[in-house]
Design an enzyme around this catalytic site. Structure first.
Site, PDB file in Angstrom:
ATOM      1  N   SER A 256      36.555  41.599  29.044  1.00 37.24           N
ATOM      2  CA  SER A 256      37.844  41.955  29.646  1.00 37.24           C
ATOM      3  C   SER A 256      37.943  43.476  29.732  1.00 37.24           C
ATOM      4  CB  SER A 256      38.980  41.421  28.796  1.00 37.24           C
ATOM      5  OG  SER A 256      39.006  42.133  27.575  1.00 37.24           O
ATOM      6  N   LYS A 257      38.957  43.939  30.467  1.00 40.22           N
ATOM      7  CA  LYS A 257      39.157  45.393  30.586  1.00 40.22           C
ATOM      8  C   LYS A 257      39.361  46.017  29.204  1.00 40.22           C
ATOM      9  CE  LYS A 257      40.504  46.792  35.071  1.00 40.22           C
ATOM     10  NZ  LYS A 257      41.371  46.240  36.074  1.00 40.22           N
TER      11      LYS A 257
END
Ligand code: GLU
Length: 493
Positions: A256-257
């Site tokens: 994920s970011k």
């Protein structure tokens, strides 16, 4: 694998930062092109203006250059099939969209976004796959053209057959079959006149004479759309390869970011230009990513030339690969140790300078052999060797204390070592080590007690490159001055 020269393209969208996935795609494209004596093309797919990110194209170009993946045709260097930026090729897509309409394989769709949204919600409620409901499929061509000419807002959709099956081959995955009933009338040309990926990439691959398409597996779901567009236009089909996805280190899902940002704090990153700043080398990064999806021995240490000589698409592996940063460290350290001293010196110099040190090249070359074995990343040179470029060091008084010795005893040891070194006309490894070792023995001390004091006195730190070599580089006068100061500091404890 067939070794006839390929034309292969790396076709990123400038919608964000260049990450490991794009780097690996680019690498495999590059290797296939070089292995076959073919052509490696960079094409910028910038038709999605909503997701366009300023500066992203430059970062891609910088990333490719840093990795050493030089392309033969591209937006900044041109080539026989340019332009290589899709927004500069609008008319070409329009022409082929018209051709598909003419052939009855695409149609004007005048449905408003609001109506399409309603249809989508309806389908969701009825647990159907969301897809275009076909309203405009059968508008007579003359009428559609008239409405379009009158300025009525529209898109062009592909007219996907409704019955039967379609098949295509991915060389890594074999033949894949889809039911037409599952496929959509995909938008090819948007209402702003710009193409979607589904048209633009196919048109460009045809126009640029691309023979092999290597891309991410996120395109597998629309793969049948692409082969149908190509076949509707009667074009030759390229060889297709959809590469495996990268999973986060735990192997559970994509990064994920937030996790990507966390990795940077840890000294790692999934973004190519971050890796450069973090002290990774192109050699280390390439060696790491080339093995994430290519079935050769896991710990093979290879240069880019080795990879070119060995590369084959026969053992590309479609299963997902978990990102393993420990392997990156392993390959990076290994490649650092393989570098010529002057090459490595040139690479660590900017890291010293980034810290504000003024670097003397001759001195740097002497330091390289002392630290090379210990570097995992290039910026490790700072904690190991930054002190060489400081005018002065400031050891902590407590750090000068030898294990099991009082301040007075430590001061005494330092004073005696100082006297031994003062008696030498020059301080070098061969001149300084024997008399100091003799002193250690005669005094009944442990070598670490004596050398520890000297190390902290001379380098200002407890961990340093080998002591005698370091003293030799620092020079007699400075070494003696620093030990005298250490004697004073110990005497004051
Ligand atoms: N522009 C697409 C992307 O960035 C490229 C896919 C392809 O290589 O065809 O994912």
């Amino acid at each position: 694998m067939d070794l006839s020269p390929v034309r292969v393209r790396f076709a990123p969208s400038p919608t964000g930062r260049m990450h490991l996935g794009s780097a690996r795609t680019a690498l495999y494209c590059y290797l296939l092109a070089r292995r076959t004596g073919g052509t490696f093309i960079l094409r910028i797919e910038d038709t999605d203006r909503k997701r366009y990110v300023e500066g992203a194209e430059q970062e891609l170009i910088d990333g490719l250059h840093w990795l050493g993946l030089d392309y033969d045709e591209g937006p900044d260097i041109g080539g026989p099939y340019g332009p290589y930026r899709q927004t500069e090729r609008r008319e070409i897509y329009q022409k082929w969209a018209d051709e598909l309409v003419e052939r009855g394989r695409a149609f004007h769709c005048f449905c408003t976004p609001e109506r399409l949204e309603q249809v989508r919600q309806e389908q969701q409620k009825n647990k159907q796959n969301p897809r275009y409901d076909g309203t405009c499929r059968d508008i007579p061509l003359e009428e559609a053209r008239r409405r379009a000419a009158n300025g009525e807002k529209h898109v062009i959709r592909f007219k996907m057959p409704r019955e039967g099956q379609t098949k295509a081959v991915d060389v890594m995955r074999g033949e894949i079959t889809w039911e037409y009933s599952q496929l959509d009338d995909t938008v090819l040309l948007k209402s702003d006149g710009l193409p979607t990926y589904h048209l633009a990439a196919m048109v460009d691959d045809y126009e640029m004479k691309v023979t092999h398409v290597i891309r991410g597996s996120e395109w597998l779901s629309t793969f049948p759309v692409h082969v149908n567009v190509i076949r509707a236009l009667g074009w030759p089909e390229p060889v297709w390869m959809h590469l495996s996805v990268f999973l986060k280190p735990s192997g559970k899902g994509k990064m994920s970011k937030r996790e990507a940002a966390e990795a940077v704090k840890d000294g790692h990153s999934i973004f190519v230009m971050d890796l450069k700043d973090l002290g990774y080398t192109p050699e280390g990064v390439l060696n790491w990513i080339v093995l994430m999806g290519w079935g050769v021995a896991e710990d093979d240490v290879m240069s880019l030339d080795d990879m070119i000589n060995r590369f084959t698409t026969d053992n590309l592996n479609p299963s997902p690969a978990a990102i393993n940063f420990a392997k990156l460290d392993h390959f990076n350290g290994t490649h650092i140790r393989l570098m010529q001293a002057d090459d490595l010196a040139g690479r660590i110099k900017p890291f010293f300078e980034r810290e504000g040190y003024r670097v003397d090249n001759a001195k740097l070359l002497k330091i390289v052999p002392l630290i090379r074995e210990r570097l995992v990343t290039l910026d490790d040179c700072i904690p190991f060797a930054g002190f060489f470029f400081k005018d002065d060091v400031s050891p902590l008084p407590q750090d000068l204390l030898a294990k099991d010795l009082s301040p007075a005893q430590s001061a005494d040891v330092a004073r005696k070592a100082l006297a031994i070194l003062e008696a030498l006309p020059e301080i070098s490894h061969p001149s300084a080590e024997p008399p100091l070792r003799q002193f250690v023995e005669e005094a009944g001390l442990h070598p670490n007690q004596v050398f520890g004091i000297l190390r902290v006195a001379v380098t200002g730190q407890k961990v340093s490159p080998p002591l005698f070599e370091s003293m030799e580089i620092i020079g007699r006068e400075t070494v003696l001055a620093r030990i005298r100061r250490a004697v004073d500091m110990l005497s004051g404890l």
